[in-house]
Motif scaffolding. Structure first.
Motif, PDB file in Angstrom:
ATOM      1  N   PRO B  11      50.521  31.621   8.273  1.00 46.82           N
ATOM      2  CA  PRO B  11      50.290  31.197   6.888  1.00 46.82           C
ATOM      3  C   PRO B  11      49.201  32.036   6.227  1.00 46.82           C
ATOM      4  O   PRO B  11      48.248  32.453   6.901  1.00 46.82           O
ATOM      5  N   GLU B  12      49.321  32.279   4.951  1.00 46.91           N
ATOM      6  CA  GLU B  12      48.296  32.995   4.179  1.00 46.91           C
ATOM      7  C   GLU B  12      46.975  32.251   4.303  1.00 46.91           C
ATOM      8  O   GLU B  12      46.939  31.026   4.381  1.00 46.91           O
ATOM      9  N   ARG B  13      45.875  33.016   4.253  1.00 48.69           N
ATOM     10  CA  ARG B  13      44.551  32.411   4.416  1.00 48.69           C
ATOM     11  C   ARG B  13      44.243  31.333   3.387  1.00 48.69           C
ATOM     12  O   ARG B  13      43.652  30.315   3.703  1.00 48.69           O
ATOM     13  N   ASP B  14      44.598  31.607   2.150  1.00 46.15           N
ATOM     14  CA  ASP B  14      44.216  30.664   1.100  1.00 46.15           C
ATOM     15  C   ASP B  14      45.208  29.508   0.949  1.00 46.15           C
ATOM     16  O   ASP B  14      45.004  28.633   0.125  1.00 46.15           O
ATOM     17  N   ALA B  15      46.263  29.520   1.789  1.00 42.92           N
ATOM     18  CA  ALA B  15      47.302  28.493   1.651  1.00 42.92           C
ATOM     19  C   ALA B  15      46.727  27.092   1.898  1.00 42.92           C
ATOM     20  O   ALA B  15      45.842  26.918   2.738  1.00 42.92           O
ATOM     21  N   ILE B  17      46.881  23.872   3.673  1.00 38.36           N
ATOM     22  CA  ILE B  17      47.504  23.573   4.962  1.00 38.36           C
ATOM     23  C   ILE B  17      47.600  22.060   5.150  1.00 38.36           C
ATOM     24  O   ILE B  17      46.619  21.342   4.986  1.00 38.36           O
ATOM     25  N   GLU B  37      46.295  39.028  10.586  1.00 39.71           N
ATOM     26  CA  GLU B  37      45.444  40.167  10.232  1.00 39.71           C
ATOM     27  C   GLU B  37      45.157  41.154  11.386  1.00 39.71           C
ATOM     28  O   GLU B  37      45.321  42.363  11.212  1.00 39.71           O
ATOM     29  N   GLN B 125      44.051  37.836  18.345  1.00 37.82           N
ATOM     30  CA  GLN B 125      44.084  36.389  18.137  1.00 37.82           C
ATOM     31  C   GLN B 125      44.924  36.079  16.904  1.00 37.82           C
ATOM     32  O   GLN B 125      44.886  36.818  15.924  1.00 37.82           O
ATOM     33  N   ASP B 127      45.759  33.885  13.552  1.00 39.52           N
ATOM     34  CA  ASP B 127      44.958  33.115  12.598  1.00 39.52           C
ATOM     35  C   ASP B 127      45.352  31.635  12.574  1.00 39.52           C
ATOM     36  O   ASP B 127      44.552  30.799  12.187  1.00 39.52           O
ATOM     37  N   ASP B 128      46.588  31.323  12.971  1.00 41.81           N
ATOM     38  CA  ASP B 128      46.999  29.911  12.908  1.00 41.81           C
ATOM     39  C   ASP B 128      46.622  29.151  14.178  1.00 41.81           C
ATOM     40  O   ASP B 128      45.877  28.184  14.134  1.00 41.81           O
ATOM     41  N   LEU B 129      47.089  29.591  15.353  1.00 48.17           N
ATOM     42  CA  LEU B 129      46.801  28.853  16.591  1.00 48.17           C
ATOM     43  C   LEU B 129      45.499  29.289  17.240  1.00 48.17           C
ATOM     44  O   LEU B 129      44.880  28.527  17.979  1.00 48.17           O
ATOM     45  N   GLY B 130      45.122  30.546  17.021  1.00 50.70           N
ATOM     46  CA  GLY B 130      43.843  31.022  17.540  1.00 50.70           C
ATOM     47  C   GLY B 130      43.708  30.981  19.051  1.00 50.70           C
ATOM     48  O   GLY B 130      42.601  30.857  19.570  1.00 50.70           O
ATOM     49  N   SER B 186      39.944  43.591  14.683  1.00 47.23           N
ATOM     50  CA  SER B 186      39.978  44.099  13.310  1.00 47.23           C
ATOM     51  C   SER B 186      38.828  45.075  13.077  1.00 47.23           C
ATOM     52  O   SER B 186      37.817  45.038  13.771  1.00 47.23           O
TER      53      SER B 186
END
Ligand code: FAD
Ligand code: AMP
Lengths: 336, 259
Positions: B11-15, B17, B37, B125, B127-130, B186
């Motif tokens: 999902p987009e960061r700003d979404a 949730i 990312e 990693q 961004d969603d489940l990490g 990153s």
């Protein structure tokens, strides 16, 4: 042998020692190790089982370190020593710990969620057909392990299924190192069977990039900027605020990744750890890797447009709003 | 060098949730999606390696539902040569979310074996489940050496020399033979944008779809997903921008005492 017929019991905490240049030339601990030890002791107490600890490395490093456990409440301290474990490698650590697990037969293996653990623990779990439940922020009865999703916007409760070993790593700051219980522990030597051919990677000594020109750790006031700033050109508004406050400018990782500010201004697990009188976080969401670098600040003020941003979890003072309105207004008010 | 890059769509960061109806997943209904990312950095590293060597192939690999095609197309537009899409169900027991790390890595491993790459890059990693694990698990399943948190990759003889990030601003070089797997951190490179030309070219590039094999029982079982409880009582300042600014100045003077 299948896991079913192994009688597993107890909790084993794998401590992380540091030696060489990155540890200042002498052997010591990654400080998160004692948080993991506190977590392991607590989990063991809740389950009514014994807790042990292990430390892996070349014997001359680990043997003296293990003495520090003699007064901790532990069933055993395993000193996993071998000449091929002088430097960390994932292959060396996985092979040694797989053998220790076969010997000690723990039900739970607990790690601190360090960069080193990220590097080998998933592979170790895979060897035993298990999955590491990583970066856990709480352990409830069951046991149920809490993890963060979406960088802290959601929590997810996990349970380990089956009879195999349950591997867990705990997030920095989740358990208190000073909660480690005192008692006594039997120190046991464990010599794994290792062969140089099993170790496929060749590490070299840790190093730092060119000498730092800013020392954020000494700054009493820090204005820190995150991805909410949007574009490099917008940095001017936080620079002006920092100037008005007589503050150093710092940043979250994405700002440095983009090359908008030099890496030496990055705060967090890969960057600087700071503890100023005031940390003003502008457009920073508050991911754990950032928080570990600044949560020691005396006062934290956060400006973020998202009321659910995790940064508000640790901020003393919060402003939900657009930084492009608040920051210039604040600079003006300070200058008056 | 044939380089396989594992890309996850997240999902987009700003979404906004929300928790899914089953109470154990993310509500996909109103999320917007993007390439994870660190995976974008993995792709960038692969493209630069290929460019430096002047030869080779970059293949992107993704396990996910139908929607993931948009991220694979973006990777092709940035310069990947081919894509492989392991298609999972949108929801239910055969979805991506129903599989744990070992399950997802097993899907990727099957596809990777068929390709025999020299190098596999993943993000460090998601961004969603990490979880921060899929790459390392994949390496173990494939019997490859690996290194994590990698900022830079170069050839060293028949193998590689990589720059690995350690804690607190330290780094380390690690050498290893090929084939190998690296999880990319990153910031090692600047990310490129897809050009119009790239977007046009992507249309003629191959995307192979594979049906995901049946999911096995997850060892790490998700019981419940929920918004975290706020424990700290933050003092929230409200009002117009100028009113808020005045309140902050007040506090800086009399409470924090830095003015
Ligand atoms: C192994 C590892 C190591 C890492 N090391 C570090 C590290 O040392 N330091 C570090 O910082 N990160 C580190 N990270 C990355 C970390 O996980 C986060 O991705 C990062 O901290 C996010 O930075 P951010 O908060 O600036 O960006 P985001 O998470 O994208 O947050 C931006 C925030 O800005 C807000 N915002 C947007 N527009 C506005 C506006 N107009 N006004 C007000 N608010 C706005 C949004 O609501 C959002 O909360 C590491 C990650 C890993 C996996
Ligand atoms: N479904 C997937 N498809 C392709 N790559 C994935 C998938 N899930 C995870 N990965 C890769 O594994 C990395 C780590 O993910 P995770 O273990 O979930 O943190 C990601 O950055 C991706 O490169």
């Amino acid at each position: 042998m299948s896991d079913q017929i192994i009688n597993r019991a107890g909790v084993l905490v794998v401590m992380e020692q540091k030696s060489g240049a990155a540890a200042g030339g002498k052997a010591g601990w990654n400080r998160m190790s004692f948080e993991a030890l506190a977590a392991g002791q607590k989990l063991a107490a809740n389950l009514g089982v014994a807790c042990s600890a292990a430390v892996v490395g070349a014997e001359e490093i680990t043997a003296p370190l293990a003495q520090e456990f003699a007064d901790k409440k532990l069933e055993a301290v395993w000193v996993v020593g071998h000449a091929l474990l002088e430097h960390y490698t994932a292959d060396g650590w996985c092979t040694a710990l797989e053998q220790l697990i076969a010997e000690a037969k723990p039900q739970y293996v607990v790690f601190p969620h360090t960069y080193q653990v990220r590097d080998f623990a998933p592979a170790l779990a895979t060897r035993l057909k298990q999955v590491l439940i990583s970066d856990v922020t709480a352990i409830h009865d069951g046991p149920v392990f809490v993890r963060q999703w979406m960088q802290g916007k959601l929590n997810a409760d996990y349970r380990h299924a089956g009879d195999g070993v349950c591997f867990v790593s705990v997030q920095a700051g989740t358990f208190r190192a000073d909660a480690v219980e005192s008692g006594s522990a039997e120190v046991k030597q464990f010599a794994p069977q290792l062969d140089a051919a099993q170790i496929r990677t060749t590490p070299s000594e840790p190093f730092r990039e060119a000498a730092q020109t800013v020392d954020l750790t000494a700054a009493p006031v820090i204005v820190s900027v995150g991805r909410g700033i949007g574009e490099q050109d917008n940095l001017a508004i936080v620079e002006e605020l920092a100037q008005a406050l007589g503050a150093e400018l710092a940043a979250s990782r994405p700002i440095c990744d983009n090359g908008w500010l030099p890496m030496e201004r990055q705060v967090g697990s890969s960057g600087q750890t700071v503890a100023p009188k005031l940390y003003l976080a502008v457009g920073i969401s508050g991911a754990i890797q950032h928080l570990v670098g600044m949560k020691g600040a005396k006062t934290i003020i956060a400006i973020n447009k998202d009321p659910d941003a995790p940064i508000f979890e640790i901020a003393d003072i919060g402003v939900v709003g657009d930084l492009f309105e608040i920051v210039p207004a604040l600079t003006r008010a300070i200058k008056q | 060098m044939k380089i396989l890059v594992a890309i996850k769509q997240v999902p987009e960061r700003d979404a906004q949730i929300r928790v899914g109806a089953d109470g154990r997943s993310i509500d996909e209904g109103d999320a917007a999606w993007t390439i994870n990312e660190p995976d974008a950095y993995a792709l960038e590293e692969a493209l630069q390696l290929k460019e430096r060597e002047g030869a080779g192939e970059v293949v992107v690999l993704c396990a996910g539902p139908e929607r993931a095609t948009s991220s694979l197309r973006e990777a092709l537009a940035k310069g990947a040569d081919r894509a492989i899409h392991i298609v999972t169900d949108d929801e239910g027991t055969e979805s991506l979310a129903a599989r744990d790390t070992l399950g997802v890595a097993a899907l990727l491993a099957d596809a990777a074996k068929a390709e025999s790459p020299d190098l596999i890059l993943t993000g460090l990693q998601s961004d969603d489940l990490g979880a921060g694990q899929t790459g390392v698990v994949l390496a173990e399943l494939l019997g490859m050496p690996h290194a994590t948190l990698i900022m830079h990759v170069e050839r060293a003889g028949a193998g590689l020399k990589v720059k690995r990030e350690l804690e607190d601003g330290w780094f380390q070089h690690v050498e290893m033979p090929l084939p190998a797997l690296l999880t990319i951190q990153s910031g090692g490179n600047r990310l490129r944008y897809a050009t119009l030309m790239g977007i046009k070219k992507a249309k003629s590039k191959e995307t192979r779809t594979i049906d995901a094999s049946a999911a096995t029982t997850a060892v790490a079982e998700i019981v419940k997903v929920y918004p975290p409880e706020r424990v700290k009582r933050t003092e929230m300042l409200t009002g117009s921008a100028d009113e808020i600014a005045a309140k902050i100045v007040e506090k800086l003077k009399f409470e924090v005492k830095v003015l």
